[in-house]
Write an enzyme that holds these catalytic residues in place. Sequence first.
Site, PDB file in Angstrom:
ATOM      1  CG  ASN A   1       2.680  -0.268  -0.354  1.00 18.86           C
ATOM      2  OD1 ASN A   1       1.667  -0.070  -0.669  1.00 18.86           O
ATOM      3  ND2 ASN A   1       3.876   0.114  -0.522  1.00 18.86           N
TER       4      ASN A   1
ATOM      5  CE1 TYR B   1      -4.376   8.496   1.342  1.00 16.55           C
ATOM      6  CE2 TYR B   1      -4.081   8.652   3.425  1.00 16.55           C
ATOM      7  CZ  TYR B   1      -4.185   7.878   2.494  1.00 16.55           C
ATOM      8  OH  TYR B   1      -4.170   6.853   2.468  1.00 16.55           O
TER       9      TYR B   1
ATOM     10  CB  VAL C   1      -3.737  -0.596   4.720  1.00  7.93           C
ATOM     11  CG1 VAL C   1      -2.912   0.711   4.837  1.00  7.93           C
ATOM     12  CG2 VAL C   1      -3.310  -1.785   5.586  1.00  7.93           C
TER      13      VAL C   1
ATOM     14  CB  VAL D   1      -0.288  -2.686  -3.256  1.00  6.01           C
ATOM     15  CG1 VAL D   1      -1.203  -3.922  -3.064  1.00  6.01           C
ATOM     16  CG2 VAL D   1      -0.270  -1.690  -2.186  1.00  6.01           C
TER      17      VAL D   1
END
Lengths: 361, 361
Positions: free
Chosen positions: B143, B67, B289, B172
Amino acid sequence: MTLSSLKLATNYSTISKAMVCEKHGQPKDVLRLKELTIPKIKDDEVLVKFLAAPINPSDINQIEGVYPIKPRFKKYGAVGGNEGVAEVVAAGNKVKNLTVGDWVIPDTKAFGTWQTFAASPENELQKISKNISKISASTISVNPPTAYRMLKDFVNLKKGDVIIQNGANSAVGQAVIQIAKAWGIKTINVVRDRPNFDELADQLHKLGATLVIKEEDLRANSTRELVKNLGSPVRLGLNCVGGKSANGITRLLGHNASLVTYGGMSKQPLTFGTGPFIFKNLKACGFWVSRWNKEASKKDKQYMFDDLCELIRGGYLAEPWHDETKWELSDDNKTLNRKFMKALSKAGASFGNKKQILTFE
Amino acid sequence: MTLSSLKLATNYSTISKAMVCEKHGQPKDVLRLKELTIPKIKDDEVLVKFLAAPINPSDINQIEGVYPIKPRFKKYGAVGGNEGVAEVVAAGNKVKNLTVGDWVIPDTKAFGTWQTFAASPENELQKISKNISKISASTISVNPPTAYRMLKDFVNLKKGDVIIQNGANSAVGQAVIQIAKAWGIKTINVVRDRPNFDELADQLHKLGATLVIKEEDLRANSTRELVKNLGSPVRLGLNCVGGKSANGITRLLGHNASLVTYGGMSKQPLTFGTGPFIFKNLKACGFWVSRWNKEASKKDKQYMFDDLCELIRGGYLAEPWHDETKWELSDDNKTLNRKFMKALSKAGASFGNKKQILTFE
């Protein structure tokens, strides 16, 4: 009957010699030269005499019926050609913004520019500077605006910024290189490998290209190094190829960059990794100059064309590489048809060739 | 040592029980429960006691090292978890905007939320309403903001507009359905076929879904009809799957629509036809986000979280479907570790399952 015998006044009908199709099909099969009678113009109309008109790939697609804009079919058929420059030779009583002698380009879709004369409401024409060559004027409606808008409307580019494009030897590609150069923007130009690659690269460098790269080398580490050495992230990608090529230029984009697609010459879809979209905040969008033309104000168009004419007059934006096909006053209809078909066959040949431009004496 | 024996004051050190990894790897292999000593807090710090923290897929990817945001490795390792809600239990002398008793969520990356206590500068925390459940508060950072921003920032949606999303049963997706419903926006919700499809569709309808469609039916004429009958073109597509699914929802988009990608569960790239980009003027972009969090002002964040809390309090935004794993005061370290690992194994199972949430007594 020769071109010289045409009558040029509002109160007489005029004959236009035009390349007309009566149905969709291969242009070589469905187009033929016709003499069209143009009735006396209306009060809000002008009569224009064409000076030059190119044969663009989208003109061909339009006649084939595979383009979103269809030809304007009338009783006698539809005149081919969307781009060109004409001179106003007569104006109706209620015409306000045009006068005899003005140069105009179409400001509507499917105008029909492969003809000697046309009558048109004045609002379907855009006035253009007469201080540029008729070759430049006849090719100013589609490719230079495509290049200009793509460089202006998607990313706020400043001097020293870097962009990348594929199909860099196309007419749009040539305009991109030159306009970017005039604005101080560096260009990475991708073209397919070919026997005369060095010659082509040389021509593109002469137009102002910063780097010229073979499509086959897009993924090479050496390319990544070259791009890195430009000193700024790549902020904009212009794509007219699709498939691997589009994917390859996308990999070289920096954070927050946009990829603008305006063509799909490879007929391969666009393929992107999900990660770069999310984590590099990339955007992909399309650009179609016909939409821009439809949506932009007259003022915005005038501003852009004035700016483009300045670039041309300043020597920053050269005529596109082209072959000229002259329709002479003395040519009979058979000769006119034959000349057109020869130019058409060259225009239909593979991407990146010289633009075929019809000029009218 | 049990949780009850911890000291809760600024002038004593505190022990936090935390799920810690010392290197990247499979979470089940590299994570283990550790007791961390939190020294006396500094003047600009607060000491917080966690109330609840979920195990999100991105938390797992972060520990695996795949990530873009890495864990915050310190001498003792890195505490896992990015999302959660905590209560301020002590505040340094120079802390301005937080007081003891406030609820806070992380406002920085890789906070480390799978632990009982943490010390943090106040500016790395965002104050949040206490009038919502701790389950809602612990899952409000990732989310709901993803859903909220995607519905707000890409297309100017108004009442009656239509959007489409895949992975509609994800956390989400559930938030998208509910927020859209609250704002009067119709949702087309795409999920993979499954034995309990009807039950799932029923659950999504209860949340406010307008249509629920099987991924396998995306290309069916009947689907096109259903979408057409909604009476408005689809203006926004939300994609967390990629591949065929993303392509399928793109085909249902109207002119000038945007496709926003925020995940790639299928691990297949995004593939689009060139034509729709150019002629339908589509846009594709990514949303993350974490970037929004980094770039947005404190004021914009406060506005959004206040709005989301209002939606929760108003009954428009329910707790995500979840399983709760309770870390009890009386649990010994071995038990805490075992409970966490059980929840982790459930969190790592296939997409669309219930969210695993750790709660702390």
